[in-house]
Each structure stands twice: as structure tokens, then as C-alpha cells.
Design a protein around this motif. Structure first.
Motif, mmCIF file in Angstrom:
data_model
loop_
_atom_site.group_PDB
_atom_site.id
_atom_site.type_symbol
_atom_site.label_atom_id
_atom_site.label_comp_id
_atom_site.label_asym_id
_atom_site.label_seq_id
_atom_site.Cartn_x
_atom_site.Cartn_y
_atom_site.Cartn_z
ATOM 1 N N ALA A 301 9.045 10.717 6.031
ATOM 2 C CA ALA A 301 8.521 11.480 4.890
ATOM 3 C C ALA A 301 7.600 10.616 4.030
ATOM 4 C CB ALA A 301 9.675 12.020 4.045
ATOM 5 N N MET A 302 7.998 9.368 3.761
ATOM 6 C CA MET A 302 7.176 8.484 2.938
ATOM 7 C C MET A 302 5.883 8.089 3.660
ATOM 8 S SD MET A 302 8.492 8.274 0.042
ATOM 9 C CE MET A 302 7.294 7.080 -0.534
ATOM 10 N N HIS A 303 6.000 7.878 4.964
ATOM 11 C CA HIS A 303 4.812 7.526 5.745
ATOM 12 C C HIS A 303 3.790 8.661 5.698
ATOM 13 C CE1 HIS A 303 2.538 5.352 8.769
ATOM 14 N NE2 HIS A 303 2.420 6.480 9.447
ATOM 15 N N GLN A 304 4.253 9.903 5.836
ATOM 16 C CA GLN A 304 3.354 11.054 5.787
ATOM 17 C C GLN A 304 2.708 11.183 4.407
ATOM 18 O OE1 GLN A 304 3.237 11.476 9.286
ATOM 19 N NE2 GLN A 304 2.672 13.509 8.551
ATOM 20 N N TRP A 305 3.486 10.939 3.355
ATOM 21 C CA TRP A 305 2.950 11.054 1.999
ATOM 22 C C TRP A 305 1.928 9.959 1.733
ATOM 23 C CZ3 TRP A 305 3.715 7.927 -2.520
ATOM 24 C CH2 TRP A 305 3.222 8.496 -3.693
ATOM 25 N N LEU A 306 2.224 8.740 2.142
ATOM 26 C CA LEU A 306 1.309 7.623 1.902
ATOM 27 C C LEU A 306 0.009 7.758 2.694
ATOM 28 C CD1 LEU A 306 3.824 4.640 1.803
ATOM 29 C CD2 LEU A 306 2.388 5.417 -0.077
ATOM 30 N N ASN A 307 0.038 8.532 3.778
ATOM 31 C CA ASN A 307 -1.176 8.749 4.561
ATOM 32 C C ASN A 307 -2.241 9.521 3.779
ATOM 33 O OD1 ASN A 307 -0.568 7.327 6.865
ATOM 34 N ND2 ASN A 307 0.290 9.078 7.953
ATOM 35 N N ASN A 308 -1.856 10.109 2.632
ATOM 36 C CA ASN A 308 -2.831 10.788 1.783
ATOM 37 C C ASN A 308 -3.740 9.792 1.059
ATOM 38 O OD1 ASN A 308 -1.890 13.452 2.291
ATOM 39 N ND2 ASN A 308 -0.196 13.117 0.888
ATOM 40 N N PHE A 309 -3.359 8.509 1.069
ATOM 41 C CA PHE A 309 -4.104 7.477 0.350
ATOM 42 C C PHE A 309 -4.705 6.502 1.355
ATOM 43 C CE2 PHE A 309 -0.877 9.102 -2.430
ATOM 44 C CZ PHE A 309 -1.480 9.171 -3.678
ATOM 45 N N VAL A 310 -5.997 6.263 1.223
ATOM 46 C CA VAL A 310 -6.644 5.263 2.077
ATOM 47 C C VAL A 310 -6.170 3.868 1.688
ATOM 48 C CG1 VAL A 310 -8.857 4.239 2.749
ATOM 49 C CG2 VAL A 310 -8.658 6.727 2.458
ATOM 50 N N TYR A 311 -6.013 3.647 0.370
ATOM 51 C CA TYR A 311 -5.579 2.342 -0.140
ATOM 52 C C TYR A 311 -4.170 2.504 -0.684
ATOM 53 C CZ TYR A 311 -10.571 1.778 0.279
ATOM 54 O OH TYR A 311 -11.847 1.764 0.774
ATOM 55 N N ARG A 312 -3.228 1.826 -0.078
ATOM 56 C CA ARG A 312 -1.817 2.051 -0.396
ATOM 57 C C ARG A 312 -0.989 0.849 0.030
ATOM 58 N NH1 ARG A 312 0.957 3.271 4.249
ATOM 59 N NH2 ARG A 312 -0.211 3.920 6.081
ATOM 60 N N ILE A 313 0.292 0.904 -0.296
ATOM 61 C CA ILE A 313 1.218 -0.124 0.174
ATOM 62 C C ILE A 313 1.692 0.248 1.579
ATOM 63 C CG2 ILE A 313 2.038 -0.627 -2.158
ATOM 64 C CD1 ILE A 313 4.641 0.929 -1.295
ATOM 65 N N ASP A 314 2.320 -0.711 2.251
ATOM 66 C CA ASP A 314 3.050 -0.442 3.486
ATOM 67 C C ASP A 314 4.532 -0.404 3.165
ATOM 68 O OD1 ASP A 314 0.853 -0.360 5.274
ATOM 69 O OD2 ASP A 314 0.718 -2.548 5.166
ATOM 70 N N ILE A 315 5.272 0.401 3.917
ATOM 71 C CA ILE A 315 6.709 0.513 3.664
ATOM 72 C C ILE A 315 7.415 -0.659 4.323
ATOM 73 C CG2 ILE A 315 8.718 2.018 3.800
ATOM 74 C CD1 ILE A 315 6.822 4.330 4.314
ATOM 75 N N GLU A 316 8.003 -1.520 3.509
ATOM 76 C CA GLU A 316 8.683 -2.709 4.023
ATOM 77 C C GLU A 316 10.128 -2.383 4.391
ATOM 78 O OE1 GLU A 316 7.126 -5.393 4.580
ATOM 79 O OE2 GLU A 316 5.267 -5.136 3.454
ATOM 80 N N TRP A 317 10.655 -3.119 5.364
ATOM 81 C CA TRP A 317 12.028 -2.880 5.828
ATOM 82 C C TRP A 317 13.052 -3.140 4.736
ATOM 83 C CZ3 TRP A 317 15.583 -6.722 5.424
ATOM 84 C CH2 TRP A 317 15.104 -8.021 5.249
ATOM 85 N N TRP A 318 12.734 -4.104 3.826
ATOM 86 C CA TRP A 318 13.718 -4.476 2.813
ATOM 87 C C TRP A 318 13.978 -3.345 1.810
ATOM 88 C CZ3 TRP A 318 12.154 -4.126 -2.136
ATOM 89 C CH2 TRP A 318 10.797 -4.234 -2.405
ATOM 90 N N VAL A 319 13.021 -2.414 1.688
ATOM 91 C CA VAL A 319 13.243 -1.280 0.788
ATOM 92 C C VAL A 319 14.426 -0.454 1.273
ATOM 93 C CG1 VAL A 319 12.232 0.836 -0.151
ATOM 94 C CG2 VAL A 319 10.810 -1.197 0.129
ATOM 95 N N PHE A 320 14.474 -0.203 2.577
ATOM 96 C CA PHE A 320 15.577 0.573 3.147
ATOM 97 C C PHE A 320 16.869 -0.240 3.142
ATOM 98 C CE2 PHE A 320 11.678 2.271 4.995
ATOM 99 C CZ PHE A 320 11.809 3.609 4.659
ATOM 100 N N ALA A 321 16.752 -1.554 3.383
ATOM 101 C CA ALA A 321 17.941 -2.413 3.344
ATOM 102 C C ALA A 321 18.538 -2.420 1.936
ATOM 103 C CB ALA A 321 17.575 -3.825 3.780
#
Length: 354
Positions: A301-321
Motif C-alpha cells: 500500500a505504501m509503495h503504491q502511494w509513494l509511486n505518486n511522487f517522482v521525488y520521495r523516500i524509499d521504504i526502509e526495512w527498519w520501519v517495519f521492524a
């Protein structure tokens, strides 16, 4: 949202006031800006045809080609005056800004993307040509001299890819400015704006005075995301609270069902820690199952939402941890009180209970 608020945009948006709707040009524009610049607390005043946070998009499409070639590059055109780069704190990578001591009516400043697409190895001093009818109504190509290069500015939302940007001098259009950009340095901006409005009323008595702060305009570009952030925050807290209430109720029920078992284990020498761990582990298993189900869904869900932005952060594994560890901690904190209470209970009373 943190990335949006802290990203280097290539210009300053703090302490900048935009005033819209200046409807005159030439010497009157210079006099008007001069009076505003004389107000104490105003650092500089500039004119332009648009704002970086303009939702209406005040830029115009313009086409250029390298001298001697036919391949064209289409990008955004913006009209600015001699003070614009200084007021907005836009730094030059090469060359010079527009200056009143030079005849810059046919000069142009490019961003890095425009330089790249035009294929200019050493752009300053080169000539580029536009056949664009917007600039030259009779269709005759116009030659522009490149006098400077600025970095890739985010002159639109971070949803959009940076396109070639061509900054033209307002002298080409008779010094017409429909936006004023004012850099202030004052502890009382309200009084300062009031002085600017009084000057406006003398020059443009029939036009309403509209102003805004550039940083607020920039945040308004992401109003839907800000609303979503608040909604998800509130509902996440509500969901956690309801889940904790359910978990607490389940813990109380299960401990009541196992009261005699707890008493027997204590009689046989089980420690308080051992009984607490025994009662808690079943709940932790449920949380682990929830994590296994939630993490892939949340990532997608977050990956799909962030795809709306050309310039954005990447989702790091530690966020889920981190989120998983917090969920486990909340679950343990919720059931541990009841577990410890049951483990400390007098085994005689436990064995007597029905």
C-alpha cells in the motif's frame, strides 16, 4: 511528509511573501517596487509571472533548439526580473544572473535539465534559438544568449519530474510582473504587510490586494496528504486502543479459565517469571501472525502511494521492524499486568476457586 518539508528545493521559501495581480509594467513597475523596497523590514523585492507553489501553473510552454541544429527541446518558461534570483536565494552553477547594467532582454538562464537535453557542454555564452510564436508572434526564430545556469529547481510539486526550465528577463515583455516576491526580515509581518497594502491602494485602487506566504503555499500543494496523515494517525490510535481492549479482555478470560493450572504450577515450584511468560507467549504468537499478515500489505500500500511522487523516500526495512517491535511491546504491556497478577496469586486460593 518529513521529506517534503525538509527537501532542498533549490530556493528559499521562508519569509517570502507573494503578492498577486500587479497589472502594470514599465517605469510604473520600477517605481512601485522601489517604494516597497524602501519599507523597513523588507530585504528585497522581485517580480515574476508565476510562483513555485502556483497551483494554476503560471509557466508557459516554450521550445528551444541548439544553434545549428534542428532538434528542439520543450520545457517550462518563466519570466523574472533582475532581482528574482537574489530574492529567492537561487544560486548559480555557472554564469551570472540578470542585471540592470546589461541588455538582457534576449538573455536566458537555464536549469541543469535544460542544459542536459539541449546537449550544451559549456552553456554560458552559447546561443539557443526559439521558433516559439509565444515569444515572437511573426514566427521568425529568435536568438537568445545563455548567461547562466541554475541547479534543478523544484518549481512544482514533488509529484512531478523536473523539466527543462528557461528563465527569461521581464524586459522582453515590457517589465510586466503579475506577481511580486518580497523577502522580509521582520518580527511583525502583519504591520509590514499593512504598509505594502497602503502603497498598493495608491497604485492599484481598483484591484484587490491578495498576498500569501510562500511556505504556506508550498504546504498547501500537499493538503490532501496532510489530511490523510491526520486521518490515518487518529484511526491508527483508535484501532490500537480497540485492539488493546480486546486483548485485555481475552487475557482476563483465559487467566480465569487457567486459575487452577496456575495454582498447581506454583505449588510444583514454577516462578512468577515462568508463569508470566507462559501466559504471555500465546498472545505474542497472535501478534507475530498479525505482523506476518500486515507487513506485506502495508509495504504494498505504501509503495503504491509513494509511486505518486517522482521525488520521495524509499521504504526502509527498519520501519517495519520498529513497528513490529512496538506492536509486540504494546501487546506485552497490555497482558503483563494480568499475567503477573495471576502469577502472584496465593495458590491455595487458586486451587479453591471454582
Amino acid at each position: 511528509m518529513e521529506y517534503i518539508q525538509t527537501k532542498d528545493l533549490g530556493f528559499t521559501k521562508e519569509a517570502i511573501i507573494n503578492i498577486q495581480g500587479a497589472g502594470f509594467w514599465g517605469n510604473k513597475t520600477k517605481t512601485f517596487k522601489g517604494e516597497i523596497r524602501a519599507i523597513s523590514g523588507i530585504v528585497s523585492v522581485a517580480g515574476a509571472n508565476t510562483s513555485p507553489a502556483d497551483k494554476q501553473g503560471g509557466y508557459f510552454g516554450i521550445t528551444f533548439r541548439k544553434d545549428g541544429e534542428n532538434e528542439t527541446v520543450t520545457g517550462k518558461g518563466a519570466v523574472v526580473d533582475d532581482q528574482y534570483l537574489q530574492t529567492m536565494k537561487i544560486s548559480l552553477l555557472a554564469g551570472r544572473p540578470f542585471e540592470k547594467n546589461f541588455n538582457d532582454s534576449l538573455s536566458v538562464i537555464l536549469n541543469e535539465e535544460a542544459v542536459r537535453e539541449l546537449g550544451l557542454a559549456d552553456p554560458v555564452g552559447k546561443t539557443i534559438i526559439t521558433p516559439d510564436n509565444l515569444v515572437q508572434p511573426n514566427g521568425i526564430p529568435v536568438f537568445y544568449k545563455v548567461i547562466g545556469v541554475v541547479k534543478n529547481l523544484h518549481f512544482s510539486s514533488l509529484r512531478d519530474k523536473i523539466s527543462p526550465l528557461f528563465l527569461l528577463n521581464d524586459r522582453l515583455f515590457g517589465q510586466a510582473n503579475n506577481q511580486l516576491v518580497i523577502k522580509i526580515e521582520s518580527q511583525n509581518p502583519k504591520a509590514l504587510i499593512s504598509q505594502v497594502e497602503s502603497i498598493w491602494q495608491r497604485y492599484l485602487p481598483n484591484q484587490p490586494f491578495h498576498f500569501s506566504f510562500l511556505d504556506a503555499d508550498w504546504q498547501a500543494l500537499y493538503q490532501s496528504e496532510q489530511v490523510s496523515e491526520r486521518i490515518f494517525g487518529v484511526f491508527s490510535l483508535l484501532a490500537i486502543f480497540i485492539a488493546c481492549m480486546g486483548l485485555l479482555g481475552l487475557a482476563i478470560y483465559i487467566i480465569q479459565q487457567r486459575t487452577k493450572e496456575i495454582g498447581i504450577r506454583k505449588v510444583l515450584g514454577a516462578s512468577v517469571f515462568g508463569i508470566t511468560a507462559l501466559l504471555s507467549k500465546d498472545f505474542i504468537k497472535l501478534v507475530f501472525i498479525a505482523i506476518l499478515l500486515a507487513v506485506p500489505a502495508a509495504w504494498y500500500a505504501m509503495h503504491q502511494w509513494l509511486n505518486n511522487f517522482v521525488y520521495r523516500i524509499d521504504i526502509e526495512w527498519w520501519v517495519f521492524a520498529a513497528a513490529s517491535l512496538i506492536a509486540i511491546f504494546i501487546a506485552i504491556a497490555t497482558v503483563s499486568f494480568q499475567s503477573v497478577k495471576a502469577a502472584l496469586m496465593n495458590p491455595v486460593k487458586s486451587l479453591k476457586s471454582e
